[in-house]
Design an enzyme around this catalytic site. Structure first.
Site, PDB file in Angstrom:
ATOM      1  N   VAL A  31       0.725  -1.168   0.049  1.00  0.00           N
ATOM      2  CA  VAL A  31      -0.087  -0.099   0.015  1.00  0.00           C
ATOM      3  C   VAL A  31       0.839   1.177   0.042  1.00  0.00           C
ATOM      4  O   VAL A  31       1.829   1.383   0.969  1.00  0.00           O
ATOM      5  CB  VAL A  31      -1.006   0.146   1.218  1.00  0.00           C
ATOM      6  CG1 VAL A  31      -1.779   1.160   1.075  1.00  0.00           C
ATOM      7  CG2 VAL A  31      -1.833  -1.283   1.245  1.00  0.00           C
ATOM      8  N   PHE A  32       0.705   2.091  -0.964  1.00  0.00           N
ATOM      9  CA  PHE A  32       1.296   3.460  -1.107  1.00  0.00           C
ATOM     10  C   PHE A  32       0.421   4.455  -0.698  1.00  0.00           C
ATOM     11  O   PHE A  32      -0.645   4.551  -1.097  1.00  0.00           O
ATOM     12  CB  PHE A  32       2.010   3.716  -2.612  1.00  0.00           C
ATOM     13  CG  PHE A  32       3.076   2.452  -2.828  1.00  0.00           C
ATOM     14  CD1 PHE A  32       4.333   2.747  -2.771  1.00  0.00           C
ATOM     15  CD2 PHE A  32       2.309   1.568  -3.833  1.00  0.00           C
ATOM     16  CE1 PHE A  32       5.276   1.686  -3.125  1.00  0.00           C
ATOM     17  CE2 PHE A  32       3.511   0.532  -4.153  1.00  0.00           C
ATOM     18  CZ  PHE A  32       4.694   0.836  -3.716  1.00  0.00           C
ATOM     19  N   ASP A  33       1.341   5.366   0.419  1.00  0.00           N
ATOM     20  CA  ASP A  33       0.301   6.580   0.727  1.00  0.00           C
ATOM     21  C   ASP A  33       0.633   7.812   0.227  1.00  0.00           C
ATOM     22  O   ASP A  33       0.251   8.707   0.732  1.00  0.00           O
ATOM     23  CB  ASP A  33       0.279   6.695   2.242  1.00  0.00           C
ATOM     24  CG  ASP A  33       1.771   6.854   2.907  1.00  0.00           C
ATOM     25  OD1 ASP A  33       2.706   6.639   1.969  1.00  0.00           O
ATOM     26  OD2 ASP A  33       1.919   7.063   3.919  1.00  0.00           O
ATOM     27  N   LYS A  34       1.212   7.603  -0.901  1.00  0.00           N
ATOM     28  CA  LYS A  34       1.869   9.193  -1.291  1.00  0.00           C
ATOM     29  C   LYS A  34       1.708   9.068  -2.973  1.00  0.00           C
ATOM     30  O   LYS A  34       2.331   8.229  -3.712  1.00  0.00           O
ATOM     31  CB  LYS A  34       3.400   9.233  -1.147  1.00  0.00           C
ATOM     32  CG  LYS A  34       3.941  10.719  -1.462  1.00  0.00           C
ATOM     33  CD  LYS A  34       5.376  10.495  -0.608  1.00  0.00           C
ATOM     34  CE  LYS A  34       6.070  11.931  -1.028  1.00  0.00           C
ATOM     35  NZ  LYS A  34       6.629  11.923  -2.270  1.00  0.00           N
ATOM     36  N   THR A  35       1.020  10.140  -3.388  1.00  0.00           N
ATOM     37  CA  THR A  35       0.718  10.157  -4.809  1.00  0.00           C
ATOM     38  C   THR A  35       2.239  10.425  -5.545  1.00  0.00           C
ATOM     39  O   THR A  35       3.006  11.208  -5.094  1.00  0.00           O
ATOM     40  CB  THR A  35      -0.043  11.434  -4.885  1.00  0.00           C
ATOM     41  OG1 THR A  35      -1.261  11.275  -4.359  1.00  0.00           O
ATOM     42  CG2 THR A  35      -0.554  11.540  -6.424  1.00  0.00           C
TER      43      THR A  35
END
Length: 341
Positions: free
Chosen positions: A219-223
Site C-alpha cells: 500500500v502506497f500512501d503518497k501520490t
C-alpha cells in the site's frame, strides 16, 4: 557517497562575501555555502539567501518532482539544485547529516542476522565439524586401503597413497560444501540490502528482508511514488489561432518550445525537449535570444522576433496580462487531472 567532495564556502570579507573552494569534510556548523545550478548540497541546513531554487530531493524522499526552496526552507545534504542559486547555512555536517545516518542504517542492516541465518549458524556449528571429521576419516580409510594393497594398482596410476587418499577426502569437502551453509544467508542479506539502497528502498534489517517473502500486497500512501522518476508529456492543448490549422499551430508551438527549453537541465524542460524532438519532430528555429529565467516559475525569451513565455500558470498569466484567462481555457481540463505544473 552522494555528498559532493568539495563545497563553495562563503567567508565574510567586509560588507561582501569571499568564496573559497574547500573539502566538504572541513565544513562546520554555521558555515555558509553557495550552491549553484546542477550542484549537490554539501550539508543539511537552512537557505539564508539566493533566488527561489528547485531542489531534487528524490534521493531522500522519493519525490520525483523538484521542490521549491526559498530563504528559510530546509535542505538535505546530497540533494541536487536543479534550478536557481542558493546560499545555505550548515546545521548538520559530516556523519550527522541525514544521508550519512541513512547510510549507517543500511550498513547496520547488512550486518544484522536474519532468523534463517541464526538457524543456519546453529546447523553449521555441528555440520562443519562433522564434514571435516568425515573427510579425515575418508582420507585414513583410503590411505590404509592403499597401504594394505586393497586398491587395484591401475586405480592409483602414478599417484602416491597419500595423494590418492587426499583426492577422496577433498571430494567429500567439495560435495558437502559446509562453508556455503554459513556464507549463503549473510551474503544474500548484504547484497539484498545494498541493491535495495541503490534503488531507493531502505531495508531495516535482515529479519525484515526475510519477512518480505510473505508480502502479498503493498500500500502506497503518497501520490507519485510509483513512477519512473522521469517527467513525460501526457497530453497537450493548443489554443485556436486565426488563419492556422490545429496541426500548423501545434507544429509551431513545439518548435518554439524546443528552442526555449533545449539545453536546460530542468526535468520539465527535458521532458518538453524530448517530446518536441522525438514525438512531434519539431523543427529547430535557431537559438533563443534575450533569455530571462526565474527559478521556480519559468522563463521568457525571444524566438525569431516574437516573445515566448514558458512556465507555471500564474507566471504565464502575468505575462499575458488582461485576457490571459481566456487564452488558457484550453488547458482548463488538465488541471483537475494533475497534468499541469
Amino acid at each position: 557517497s552522494a555528498h559532493p567532495a568539495q563545497a563553495l564556502l562563503c567567508l565574510p570579507d567586509g560588507p561582501a562575501w569571499r568564496e573559497q573552494l574547500v573539502d566538504s569534510k572541513l565544513l562546520h556548523v554555521g558555515d555558509v555555502v553557495k550552491v549553484v545550478t546542477g550542484a549537490s548540497v554539501p550539508c543539511d541546513g537552512e537557505v539564508v539567501a539566493g533566488s527561489e531554487g528547485e531542489v531534487d530531493e528524490s534521493l531522500v524522499t522519493g519525490e520525483s518532482l523538484p521542490v521549491p526552496k526559498r530563504p528559510g526552507a530546509k535542505v538535505v545534504g546530497g540533494s541536487v539544485l536543479v534550478d536557481g542559486l542558493l546560499y545555505v547555512r550548515a546545521e548538520r555536517v559530516g556523519e550527522e547529516t541525514l544521508l550519512a545516518q541513512v547510510a549507517g542504517l543500511v550498513a547496520e542492516a547488512q550486518g544484522s542476522k536474519a532468523p534463517m541465518q541464526l538457524l543456519a549458524d546453529r546447523i553449521a556449528g555441528v555440520f562443519v565439524p562433522a564434514i571435516v571429521a568425515l573427510a579425515m576419516l575418508t582420507f585414513f580409510v583410503w590411505y590404509t586401503c592403499c597401504e594394505l594393497q586393497l586398491v587395484p594398482h591401475e586405480w592409483m596410476a602414478h599417484s602416491s597413497p597419500g595423494l590418492f587418499a587426499f583426492l577422496f577426502a577433498n571430494a567429500v569437502l567439495v560435495v558437502a560444501c559446509p562453508c556455503a551453509l554459513g556464507l549463503a544467508t549473510p551474503t544474500a542479506v548484504m547484497v539484498g540490502t545494498g541493491v535495495g539502497a541503490r534503488l531507493g528502498v531502505l531495508i531495516k534489517s535482515g529479519a525484515a528482508l526475510e519477512k518480505m517473502r510473505g508480502v502479498t500486497a503493498v500500500v502506497f500512501d503518497k501520490t507519485g511514488t510509483v513512477t519512473e522518476g522521469k517527467m513525460q508529456v501526457a497530453d497537450f492543448r493548443v489554443a485556436p489561432a486565426a488563419g492556422r490549422s490545429r496541426e500548423q499551430a501545434s507544429g509551431e508551438l513545439w518548435s518554439v518550445l524546443l528552442c526555449c527549453e533545449r539545453g536546460s537541465g530542468h526535468p520539465i524542460a527535458k521532458a518538453l525537449s524530448t517530446y518536441a524532438s522525438a514525438v512531434q519532430h519539431a523543427k529547430t528555429l535557431g537559438p533563443a535570444e534575450r533569455v530571462k529565467s526565474e527559478a521556480g516559475r519559468g522563463l521568457r525569451c525571444v524566438v525569431q522576433g516574437r516573445e515566448a513565455v514558458v512556465g507555471k500558470r500564474d507566471y504565464v498569466l502575468q505575462a499575458l496580462g488582461p485576457g490571459g484567462e481566456a487564452q488558457l481555457e484550453a488547458v482548463a481540463g488538465l488541471d483537475g487531472r494533475g497534468w499541469t505544473g
